[in-house]
Write an enzyme that holds these catalytic residues in place. Structure first.
Site, PDB file in Angstrom:
ATOM      1  N   PHE A  25       0.835  -1.194   0.000  1.00 55.23           N
ATOM      2  CA  PHE A  25       0.000   0.000   0.000  1.00 55.23           C
ATOM      3  C   PHE A  25       0.878   1.256   0.000  1.00 55.23           C
ATOM      4  CE2 PHE A  25      -3.495   2.328   2.617  1.00 55.23           C
ATOM      5  CZ  PHE A  25      -3.855   3.053   1.493  1.00 55.23           C
ATOM      6  N   PRO A  26       1.628   1.484  -1.101  1.00 56.22           N
ATOM      7  CA  PRO A  26       2.421   2.704  -1.174  1.00 56.22           C
ATOM      8  C   PRO A  26       1.502   3.932  -1.105  1.00 56.22           C
ATOM      9  CG  PRO A  26       3.047   1.177  -2.909  1.00 56.22           C
ATOM     10  CD  PRO A  26       1.805   0.646  -2.282  1.00 56.22           C
ATOM     11  N   HIS A  27       1.831   4.860  -0.248  1.00 53.76           N
ATOM     12  CA  HIS A  27       0.994   6.045  -0.067  1.00 53.76           C
ATOM     13  C   HIS A  27       1.849   7.202   0.425  1.00 53.76           C
ATOM     14  CE1 HIS A  27       1.186   4.044   3.824  1.00 53.76           C
ATOM     15  NE2 HIS A  27       1.017   5.234   4.371  1.00 53.76           N
ATOM     16  N   VAL A  28       1.415   8.417   0.084  1.00 56.45           N
ATOM     17  CA  VAL A  28       2.143   9.598   0.531  1.00 56.45           C
ATOM     18  C   VAL A  28       1.266  10.836   0.327  1.00 56.45           C
ATOM     19  CG1 VAL A  28       3.282  10.123  -1.677  1.00 56.45           C
ATOM     20  CG2 VAL A  28       4.412  10.726   0.457  1.00 56.45           C
TER      21      VAL A  28
END
Length: 169
Positions: free
Chosen positions: A83-86
């Protein structure tokens, strides 16, 4: 507020291929270096998908921000999910994309298993509340093995969106 409303078929990669890496005996990289080469390749592809939203101001900055977020702690949460998130100034509005790897990709997940599902959420820094609502929504639907299995078995982008919509109901 539905994740499926942020998605359309152009934002989905139904069969993300692991990056080609030479066989271990010929490979000059340490396992850790190799992992980061793989992560960079996957994150680049996810940024390419996010560019299709029209919300990306600066794709290089977005890549750097999502890569630096990954360096702080893996977004491979286990059960085959990453779950790459930024939150970043590199995007105009909250955006979401998805990639599935049928083969699985080593992404440094906390359970040590390959990741198959890559959900990517990005938002501007000032959208914290909305970002957190979408973040929690995704976390709540991914708790169910039937949802994960349905997304893995979906035939293509349209079916993947239907599986996410079904999980949100």
């Amino acid at each position: 507020m539905r994740l499926s409303q942020l998605l359309d078929e152009k934002l989905i990669e139904a069969d993300l291929k692991p990056p080609y890496i030479e066989e271990p005996e010929d490979n000059p990289y340490s396992p850790e270096k190799l992992l980061w080469i793989i992560k960079k390749n996957v994150l680049h592809r996810l940024v390419e998908l996010l560019e299709k939203t029209g919300n990306v101001r600066n794709s290089k900055r977005l890549f750097i921000d999502i890569y630096n977020r990954e360096k702080r702690a893996t977004t491979g949460i286990g059960n085959g999910i990453a779950f790459p998130h930024v939150r970043t100034i590199a995007v105009r509005d909250i955006s979401f994309c998805f990639a599935r790897s049928l083969k699985g990709i080593d992404f440094g997940a906390i359970d040590g298993e390959p990741c198959h599902l890559f959900f990517t959420l990005v938002a501007p820094p000032y959208e914290e509340k909305v970002y957190l609502k979408y973040y929690r929504k995704l976390a709540s639907i991914l708790r169910y093995d039937t949802v994960v299995q349905g997304i893995m078995e979906a035939e293509g982008p349209g079916e993947i969106i239907r599986e996410i919509k079904r999980a949100e109901s």
